[in-house]
Scaffold this active site. Structure first.
Site, PDB file in Angstrom:
ATOM      1  N   SER A   1      94.374  29.693  21.057  1.00 31.00           N
ATOM      2  CA  SER A   1      93.288  28.836  20.571  1.00 31.00           C
ATOM      3  C   SER A   1      93.503  28.602  19.083  1.00 31.00           C
ATOM      4  O   SER A   1      93.120  29.432  18.259  1.00 31.00           O
ATOM      5  CB  SER A   1      91.936  29.512  20.826  1.00 31.00           C
ATOM      6  OG  SER A   1      91.719  29.680  22.204  1.00 31.00           O
ATOM      7  N   LEU A   2      94.092  27.472  18.751  1.00 30.31           N
ATOM      8  CA  LEU A   2      94.433  27.190  17.349  1.00 30.31           C
ATOM      9  C   LEU A   2      93.309  26.432  16.654  1.00 30.31           C
ATOM     10  O   LEU A   2      92.739  26.896  15.674  1.00 30.31           O
ATOM     11  CB  LEU A   2      95.740  26.400  17.289  1.00 30.31           C
ATOM     12  CG  LEU A   2      96.353  26.262  15.898  1.00 30.31           C
ATOM     13  CD1 LEU A   2      96.860  27.608  15.408  1.00 30.31           C
ATOM     14  CD2 LEU A   2      97.485  25.243  15.899  1.00 30.31           C
TER      15      LEU A   2
ATOM     16  N   CYS B   1      81.850  38.843  23.963  1.00 30.73           N
ATOM     17  CA  CYS B   1      82.984  38.741  23.042  1.00 30.73           C
ATOM     18  C   CYS B   1      82.494  39.059  21.642  1.00 30.73           C
ATOM     19  O   CYS B   1      81.407  38.641  21.248  1.00 30.73           O
ATOM     20  CB  CYS B   1      83.587  37.336  23.090  1.00 30.73           C
ATOM     21  SG  CYS B   1      85.068  37.148  22.064  1.00 30.73           S
TER      22      CYS B   1
ATOM     23  N   GLY C   1      85.535  36.404  26.868  1.00 38.22           N
ATOM     24  CA  GLY C   1      86.161  37.480  26.119  1.00 38.22           C
ATOM     25  C   GLY C   1      87.571  37.170  25.653  1.00 38.22           C
ATOM     26  O   GLY C   1      88.159  36.144  25.978  1.00 38.22           O
TER      27      GLY C   1
ATOM     28  N   CYS D   1      85.644  24.770  29.296  1.00 37.70           N
ATOM     29  CA  CYS D   1      86.125  25.545  28.156  1.00 37.70           C
ATOM     30  C   CYS D   1      85.008  25.812  27.151  1.00 37.70           C
ATOM     31  O   CYS D   1      84.337  24.899  26.689  1.00 37.70           O
ATOM     32  CB  CYS D   1      87.262  24.778  27.486  1.00 37.70           C
ATOM     33  SG  CYS D   1      87.985  25.621  26.072  1.00 37.70           S
TER      34      CYS D   1
ATOM     35  N   CYS E   1      83.398  32.982  17.756  1.00 39.97           N
ATOM     36  CA  CYS E   1      83.894  31.650  17.395  1.00 39.97           C
ATOM     37  C   CYS E   1      82.736  30.653  17.466  1.00 39.97           C
ATOM     38  O   CYS E   1      81.898  30.712  18.367  1.00 39.97           O
ATOM     39  CB  CYS E   1      85.025  31.237  18.328  1.00 39.97           C
ATOM     40  SG  CYS E   1      86.486  32.300  18.191  1.00 39.97           S
TER      41      CYS E   1
ATOM     42  N   SER F   1      95.364  33.649  27.511  1.00 39.80           N
ATOM     43  CA  SER F   1      94.885  32.901  26.349  1.00 39.80           C
ATOM     44  C   SER F   1      94.352  33.867  25.302  1.00 39.80           C
ATOM     45  O   SER F   1      93.720  34.877  25.628  1.00 39.80           O
ATOM     46  CB  SER F   1      93.786  31.924  26.770  1.00 39.80           C
ATOM     47  OG  SER F   1      93.296  31.207  25.660  1.00 39.80           O
TER      48      SER F   1
ATOM     49  N   GLU G   1      81.511  35.648  34.452  1.00 46.46           N
ATOM     50  CA  GLU G   1      81.704  34.437  35.247  1.00 46.46           C
ATOM     51  C   GLU G   1      83.187  34.194  35.471  1.00 46.46           C
ATOM     52  O   GLU G   1      84.020  34.498  34.610  1.00 46.46           O
ATOM     53  CB  GLU G   1      81.052  33.238  34.553  1.00 46.46           C
ATOM     54  CG  GLU G   1      79.531  33.328  34.574  1.00 46.46           C
ATOM     55  CD  GLU G   1      78.836  32.161  33.898  1.00 46.46           C
ATOM     56  OE1 GLU G   1      77.768  31.760  34.393  1.00 46.46           O
ATOM     57  OE2 GLU G   1      79.348  31.657  32.876  1.00 46.46           O
TER      58      GLU G   1
ATOM     59  N   ASN H   1      83.013  20.666  24.791  1.00 44.05           N
ATOM     60  CA  ASN H   1      81.999  20.654  25.845  1.00 44.05           C
ATOM     61  C   ASN H   1      80.670  21.128  25.275  1.00 44.05           C
ATOM     62  O   ASN H   1      80.615  22.153  24.595  1.00 44.05           O
ATOM     63  CB  ASN H   1      82.435  21.570  26.996  1.00 44.05           C
ATOM     64  CG  ASN H   1      83.724  21.105  27.631  1.00 44.05           C
ATOM     65  OD1 ASN H   1      83.793  20.011  28.180  1.00 44.05           O
ATOM     66  ND2 ASN H   1      84.763  21.923  27.540  1.00 44.05           N
TER      67      ASN H   1
END
Length: 361
Positions: A227-228, A119, A171, A347, A123, A204, A99, A304
């Site tokens: 991405s912390l 991916c 990914g 996101c 996460c 990112s 996408e 989200n």
């Protein structure tokens, strides 16, 4: 035995040179061929009129040109004052799907592209991680997503064109670094179709430290977002188990300091606020400690909703208090607005319609 033909759009510049050498053609022709493929977007070798007819015939014997196909289009006006956020489901030549999202904003039009199908990092707050890993995308497949979004704009006779590109789709870009770098070059080369300034391209990552170091040494001027999501090692491991354990916060910080120093660009620390997980005053103070002392800025992101993932977003008051604590400590903080939530384009929501119904993701 005759070798099976392959899609030439999957080749990087170095691979184009090797392919030309294999058919006894000078490697300098790779630049001409590359421009036809990634600037003029030639649909066939016959279109490449600056190449000799014998060369075009040899290329056609070894390769074909096959662009990704747009399979589905969704859009929503919700939350976006600058126009509709639009998502394309793209089918790649081997049947895999990714996408890509077009995000309008004041004085900009941003293309959000995917670097992988699926991916492997898993996460805990991300729909893409639920898919598992399928494969890396070629540089041509990444570039093709921007072409698809640009085509959509032109078909509607919009005056706007794509101004910014973010590698924030499906990914982990820095587990596909070579193809991501090549795609950046495809999209930023002067006099090419897009000629996007590298300073308007953001990559990112969850924090793949060796690849951050590698990226810093390339000479590219792209921006980096990380991405912390927590500055506490144990919490980050719970949220992002594979990335956080393999690339601990201390080692990650060293790489971020090096990147900011070498590129002169601030690193963006993305921090998704999750109710009762990472939204306390202590969390804010640990983030202050982590972010102080190097060139960075912080983006606070709302969670989200994703089916089968049970996190909750924080309320407005919690978000603003968290921001105020950071700002009072002198940090640059932005609350990033999420666009595309109703069409699962925000996101963490991209999952390539892997169930056959994107409305269920």
């Amino acid at each position: 035995m005759k070798r099976e033909r392959s899609n030439i759009l999957n080749l990087r510049m170095d691979e184009l040179k090797e392919a030309l050498a294999a058919i006894n053609e000078p490697q300098w022709r790779a630049a001409q061929l590359h421009q036809w493929l990634f600037s003029h977007r030639a649909g066939s070798f016959d279109d490449m009129t600056t190449l000799s007819l014998p060369l075009r015939r040899k290329l056609a014997e070894s390769f074909y040109i096959q662009q990704p196909v747009t399979e589905k289009h969704d859009e929503t006006m919700e939350g976006s004052p600058a126009g509709a956020t639009e998502k394309l489901l793209i089918q790649l030549p081997d049947g895999e799907r990714v996408e890509t999202v077009l995000i309008p904003g004041p004085n900009r039009m941003t293309a959000c592209v995917s670097a992988q199908a699926g991916c492997l990092l898993g996460c805990s707050f991300c729909a893409t991680g639920q898919m598992g890993f399928r494969r890396n995308l070629s540089s041509g497949e990444i570039t093709g997503q921007v072409w698809a979004l640009s085509d959509m704009l032109q078909e509607r006779n919009r005056e706007a064109s794509i101004s910014n590109i973010v590698f924030m789709g499906m990914g982990e870009p820095l587990l596909n670094t070579a193809n991501v770098i090549e795609a950046v070059l495809n999209l930023s080369t002067r006099k090419y179709r897009f000629s996007t300034s590298q300073r308007k391209i953001t990559i990112s990552t969850v924090g793949i430290t060796p690849e951050i170091d590698r990226l810093a040494d390339t000479g590219l001027k792209t921006k980096l977002a990380v991405s912390l999501h927590s500055a506490i090692q144990e919490k980050r491991e719970a949220l992002m188990p594979q990335a956080a354990r393999q690339y601990p916060l201390d080692r990650l910080r060293e790489s971020l300091i090096g990147y900011a120093s070498k590129t002169g660009e601030p690193v963006t620390l993305a921090y998704m606020l999750l109710k009762g997980i990472n939204d306390s005053e202590m969390d804010a103070k640990r983030l202050i400690r982590y972010a102080s002392g190097f060139f960075c800025k912080i983006n606070l992101i709302d969670y989200n909703p994703i089916v089968n993932i049970k996190f909750e977003p924080v309320c407005d008051g919690t978000r603003e208090r968290f921001r105020d604590i950071l700002q009072d400590a002198g940090l640059q903080v932005t609350i990033r607005k999420s666009y595309g939530t109703p069409i699962n384009a925000a996101c963490g929501q991209l999952a390539a319609d892997c169930t056959g119904n994107s409305d269920n993701l």
